[in-house]
Structure formats: structure tokens, C-alpha cells
Design an enzyme around this catalytic site. Structure first.
Site, PDB file in Angstrom:
ATOM      1  N   ASN A  12     -54.417  -4.713 112.426  1.00 43.18           N
ATOM      2  CA  ASN A  12     -55.192  -5.549 113.345  1.00 43.18           C
ATOM      3  C   ASN A  12     -54.244  -6.653 113.811  1.00 43.18           C
ATOM      4  O   ASN A  12     -53.981  -7.596 113.078  1.00 43.18           O
ATOM      5  CB  ASN A  12     -56.402  -6.141 112.603  1.00 43.18           C
ATOM      6  CG  ASN A  12     -57.138  -7.183 113.423  1.00 43.18           C
ATOM      7  OD1 ASN A  12     -56.912  -7.309 114.626  1.00 43.18           O
ATOM      8  ND2 ASN A  12     -58.023  -7.929 112.774  1.00 43.18           N
ATOM      9  N   TRP A  13     -53.745  -6.483 115.019  1.00 48.04           N
ATOM     10  CA  TRP A  13     -52.721  -7.427 115.504  1.00 48.04           C
ATOM     11  C   TRP A  13     -53.307  -8.782 115.882  1.00 48.04           C
ATOM     12  O   TRP A  13     -52.585  -9.740 116.072  1.00 48.04           O
ATOM     13  CB  TRP A  13     -51.999  -6.833 116.720  1.00 48.04           C
ATOM     14  CG  TRP A  13     -51.103  -5.671 116.403  1.00 48.04           C
ATOM     15  CD1 TRP A  13     -50.941  -5.043 115.195  1.00 48.04           C
ATOM     16  CD2 TRP A  13     -50.238  -4.988 117.320  1.00 48.04           C
ATOM     17  NE1 TRP A  13     -50.029  -4.015 115.318  1.00 48.04           N
ATOM     18  CE2 TRP A  13     -49.589  -3.964 116.611  1.00 48.04           C
ATOM     19  CE3 TRP A  13     -49.956  -5.138 118.685  1.00 48.04           C
ATOM     20  CZ2 TRP A  13     -48.656  -3.102 117.211  1.00 48.04           C
ATOM     21  CZ3 TRP A  13     -49.039  -4.277 119.288  1.00 48.04           C
ATOM     22  CH2 TRP A  13     -48.400  -3.275 118.551  1.00 48.04           C
ATOM     23  N   LYS A  14     -54.618  -8.842 116.035  1.00 47.77           N
ATOM     24  CA  LYS A  14     -55.290 -10.086 116.462  1.00 47.77           C
ATOM     25  C   LYS A  14     -54.667 -10.583 117.783  1.00 47.77           C
ATOM     26  O   LYS A  14     -54.251  -9.760 118.602  1.00 47.77           O
ATOM     27  CB  LYS A  14     -55.220 -11.137 115.357  1.00 47.77           C
ATOM     28  CG  LYS A  14     -55.719 -10.580 114.021  1.00 47.77           C
ATOM     29  CD  LYS A  14     -55.995 -11.623 112.985  1.00 47.77           C
ATOM     30  CE  LYS A  14     -56.528 -10.967 111.727  1.00 47.77           C
ATOM     31  NZ  LYS A  14     -56.892 -11.901 110.688  1.00 47.77           N
ATOM     32  N   HIS A  50     -65.565  -8.258 113.275  1.00 50.89           N
ATOM     33  CA  HIS A  50     -64.569  -9.000 112.490  1.00 50.89           C
ATOM     34  C   HIS A  50     -65.077 -10.422 112.255  1.00 50.89           C
ATOM     35  O   HIS A  50     -65.724 -11.007 113.119  1.00 50.89           O
ATOM     36  CB  HIS A  50     -63.232  -9.026 113.230  1.00 50.89           C
ATOM     37  CG  HIS A  50     -62.122  -9.527 112.360  1.00 50.89           C
ATOM     38  ND1 HIS A  50     -61.920 -10.864 112.128  1.00 50.89           N
ATOM     39  CD2 HIS A  50     -61.197  -8.861 111.624  1.00 50.89           C
ATOM     40  CE1 HIS A  50     -60.904 -10.999 111.287  1.00 50.89           C
ATOM     41  NE2 HIS A  50     -60.444  -9.809 110.969  1.00 50.89           N
ATOM     42  N   GLU A  77     -63.704 -13.177 112.377  1.00 46.55           N
ATOM     43  CA  GLU A  77     -63.284 -14.168 113.382  1.00 46.55           C
ATOM     44  C   GLU A  77     -64.176 -14.089 114.613  1.00 46.55           C
ATOM     45  O   GLU A  77     -64.441 -15.102 115.257  1.00 46.55           O
ATOM     46  CB  GLU A  77     -61.798 -13.950 113.726  1.00 46.55           C
ATOM     47  CG  GLU A  77     -60.904 -14.384 112.574  1.00 46.55           C
ATOM     48  CD  GLU A  77     -59.597 -13.624 112.443  1.00 46.55           C
ATOM     49  OE1 GLU A  77     -59.174 -12.953 113.394  1.00 46.55           O
ATOM     50  OE2 GLU A  77     -58.991 -13.705 111.350  1.00 46.55           O
ATOM     51  N   GLU A 128     -63.998  -7.172 104.234  1.00 48.26           N
ATOM     52  CA  GLU A 128     -63.006  -8.233 104.343  1.00 48.26           C
ATOM     53  C   GLU A 128     -63.613  -9.551 103.864  1.00 48.26           C
ATOM     54  O   GLU A 128     -64.302 -10.231 104.637  1.00 48.26           O
ATOM     55  CB  GLU A 128     -62.553  -8.384 105.803  1.00 48.26           C
ATOM     56  CG  GLU A 128     -61.920  -7.142 106.373  1.00 48.26           C
ATOM     57  CD  GLU A 128     -60.978  -7.466 107.518  1.00 48.26           C
ATOM     58  OE1 GLU A 128     -59.802  -7.114 107.432  1.00 48.26           O
ATOM     59  OE2 GLU A 128     -61.411  -8.113 108.491  1.00 48.26           O
ATOM     60  N   GLY A 160     -55.955 -13.998 105.891  1.00 46.74           N
ATOM     61  CA  GLY A 160     -54.894 -14.884 106.373  1.00 46.74           C
ATOM     62  C   GLY A 160     -54.609 -16.044 105.431  1.00 46.74           C
ATOM     63  O   GLY A 160     -53.889 -16.975 105.791  1.00 46.74           O
ATOM     64  N   SER A 163     -55.330 -10.350 103.367  1.00 49.93           N
ATOM     65  CA  SER A 163     -54.033 -10.585 102.713  1.00 49.93           C
ATOM     66  C   SER A 163     -53.520  -9.357 101.961  1.00 49.93           C
ATOM     67  O   SER A 163     -52.892  -9.486 100.908  1.00 49.93           O
ATOM     68  CB  SER A 163     -54.105 -11.811 101.793  1.00 49.93           C
ATOM     69  OG  SER A 163     -54.432 -12.970 102.545  1.00 49.93           O
TER      70      SER A 163
HETATM   71  P1  PGA Z   1     -54.841 -10.579 107.000  1.00 52.48           P
HETATM   72  O1  PGA Z   1     -56.019 -10.212 108.012  1.00 52.48           O
HETATM   73  O2  PGA Z   1     -54.265  -9.267 106.501  1.00 52.48           O
HETATM   74  O3  PGA Z   1     -53.853 -11.367 107.811  1.00 52.48           O
HETATM   75  O4  PGA Z   1     -55.438 -11.383 105.890  1.00 52.48           O
HETATM   76  C1  PGA Z   1     -56.866  -9.123 107.786  1.00 52.48           C
HETATM   77  C2  PGA Z   1     -57.877  -9.031 108.897  1.00 52.48           C
HETATM   78  O5  PGA Z   1     -58.375 -10.072 109.344  1.00 52.48           O
HETATM   79  O6  PGA Z   1     -58.214  -7.928 109.367  1.00 52.48           O
END
Ligand code: PGA
Length: 252
Positions: free
Chosen positions: A9-11, A96, A98, A168, A174, A214
Site C-alpha cells: 500500500n504505497w499510500k 483503510h 486513514e 490492521e 506507521g 509495521s
Molecule cells: P505500515 O502501513 O506498514 O506503514 O504500518 C500499513 C498500512 O497502513 O496498510
């Protein structure tokens, strides 16, 4: 049987040239190996079509990170499921944390998105997970169950079977603070039980449930060794081809 899957997931990272270069690097690395999992990258909308042009879809699946909750029309700035599908992408991350947290995505909205994704032949990678407070006050099982029930349990068994789930824990995203492999396994087994309660054992056993938060080469092996952890949704560590491949090759 269910598939093992590692999805990046490149965000909101990489410019288009950087993204195309990263996709090429991941694609090239995959040509030298036969991974024990399906590999997917979910990239920004702007990158979908150009990235699709430089990857081998038989080795590397392509997905979007979101799609609109409407089919088409006067929704300035939105990108619909049919638009995503028309780029060649086959997957879409939905729900997600976010998106839930910063863009107010509720279960009602997510229900629409899931339906539109499925109608357009996209496989949703549907994210669920509790925030730190819910982990600490012990409501995390209920929170995750409600997220699944509210957004997904109107689906037929046939449609539910098309989904990929990603657990998640928001406190692990993150932050460098990974859930332990036992915490992940405990929740994944619980989620599978929730699915079994609604759709029966066969659907539950065939649903891939990824862990995200993470996840990196150093902890992927222990996480993926757990019987109910079927792979990972990878943020930060997917932005470097070598570290992403370190996770892809973590299946024993
Ligand atoms: P992360 O993000 O691996 O940077 O913790 C995972 C995600 O949000 O899909």
C-alpha cells in the site's frame, strides 16, 4: 484453500516517475523467484495505468487505494470503481483506517464502495482494526466484529467469498509498533470465527486475512507462520523493492 497474499500500500507516496521505477523494480525482482504468495501493489490513482503498462500481471497484481461511493456523475475529484477497473487494476483497498479517520468513511459509505468494486470486477482488500484506546479498554473484538458486520454482512456468500480482509490495528500502522504474532493470530482466528458464524466454515476457511501495521522483513516470517495470518498489507516497507521482497519471500 485460501491464498497467501502480500500487498503493498504505497499510500500518498512517489511521483509518477518514482512510482513507475518502483513498480519496475518489484516486477523485475519477482521474475527471479517463485513466491509462495500472490503479490499485489496498490498505488495512487495517477499511477495505475502507467504502472499497469510496465508490470507482468501474471506475477504482480495491481490495485487502487480507494474508489468512490458513486458510479459516476457530479463528484468533482472522485475516482469511480469503473474508472479504476478500466486501468487494468484488479484490486482496491477499501476502509483503510486513514480513510475512516481523515475522510470520514463510515460503514454505510464503505458498503456502497464494496458493492461498486464487486460490480466492476475489482477485488476489495477490506481493512478493519481497532484504535489504541479500544485495544487498551478491551473492546477490540467487538469493534472489529462491528466493522465487518456493518459493511459486509449484507453480501451474499458468493460475493463475500471474493473479498480479501486485512486486519490492521491502527496503533501499529506507521508507528513501528507491530502487533505480536500472537496478538495477530488471536484476532485473525476471531475474525475467521465471525465469518464462519455468518457464512459457514467453507467460506471462512477460504477467506484470506492479511495482517497490516509495521510489517517488515524482520517480523514477517513469525507473523506469516501463524495459521490464521495469510499474508500482509504493507505500507512503509513496500516503498523499497528490496524490503518489500524481503516480506514476499517470508513464507516458509
Ligand atoms: P505500515 O502501513 O506498514 O506503514 O504500518 C500499513 C498500512 O497502513 O496498510
Amino acid at each position: 484453500m485460501r491464498k497467501n497474499i502480500v500487498a503493498g500500500n504505497w499510500k500518498m507516496n512517489t511521483t509518477l516517475p518514482e512510482g513507475v521505477a518502483l513498480a519496475k523494480a518489484v516486477n523485475a525482482a519477482l521474475c527471479g523467484v517463485t513466491p509462495k504468495c500472490d503479490v499485489i501493489i496498490a498505488v495512487p490513482f495517477t499511477h495505475l495505468a502507467p504502472v499497469n503498462d510496465v508490470i507482468d500481471n501474471s506475477k504482480l497484481g495491481l490495485g487502487a487505494e480507494n474508489c468512490a461511493d458513486h458510479r459516476s456523475g457530479a463528484y468533482t475529484g472522485e475516482v469511480s470503481a469503473p474508472m479504476v477497473a478500466s486501468t487494468g487494476a484488479k484490486y482496491v483497498i477499501l476502509g483503510h483506517s486513514e480513510r475512516r479517520q481523515y475522510y470520514g468513511e463510515t460503514s454505510e459509505i464503505l458498503k456502497e464502495k464494496v458493492n461498486l468494486a464487486l460490480e466492476n470486477g475489482l477485488t476489495p482488500i477490506f481493512c478493519i482494526g481497532e484504535v489504541l484506546e479500544e485495544r487498551e479498554n478491551g473492546t477490540f473484538f467487538d469493534v472489529v466484529k462491528a466493522q465487518i458486520e456493518e459493511a459486509l454482512f449484507d453480501l451474499s456468500a458468493e460475493d463475500f467469498s471474493k473479498l480479501i480482509l486485512a486486519y490492521e490495528p491502527v496503533w501499529a500502522i506507521g508507528t513501528g509498533k507491530t502487533a505480536t504474532d500472537d496478538q495477530a493470530e488471536e484476532m485473525h482466528a476471531y475474525i475467521r470465527g465471525v465469518i464462519e458464524g455468518k457464512y459457514g466454515n467453507e467460506v471462512a476457511e477460504n477467506t484470506s486475512i492479511l495482517y497490516g501495521g509495521s510489517c517488515k522483513p524482520s517480523n514477517a516470517k513469525a507473523l506469516f507462520a501463524k495459521p490464521n495470518v495469510d499474508g500482509g498489507l504493507i505500507g512503509g516497507a513496500s516503498l523499497d523493492a528490496e524490503s518489500f521482497m524481503g516480506i514476499v519471500t517470508a513464507f516458509e
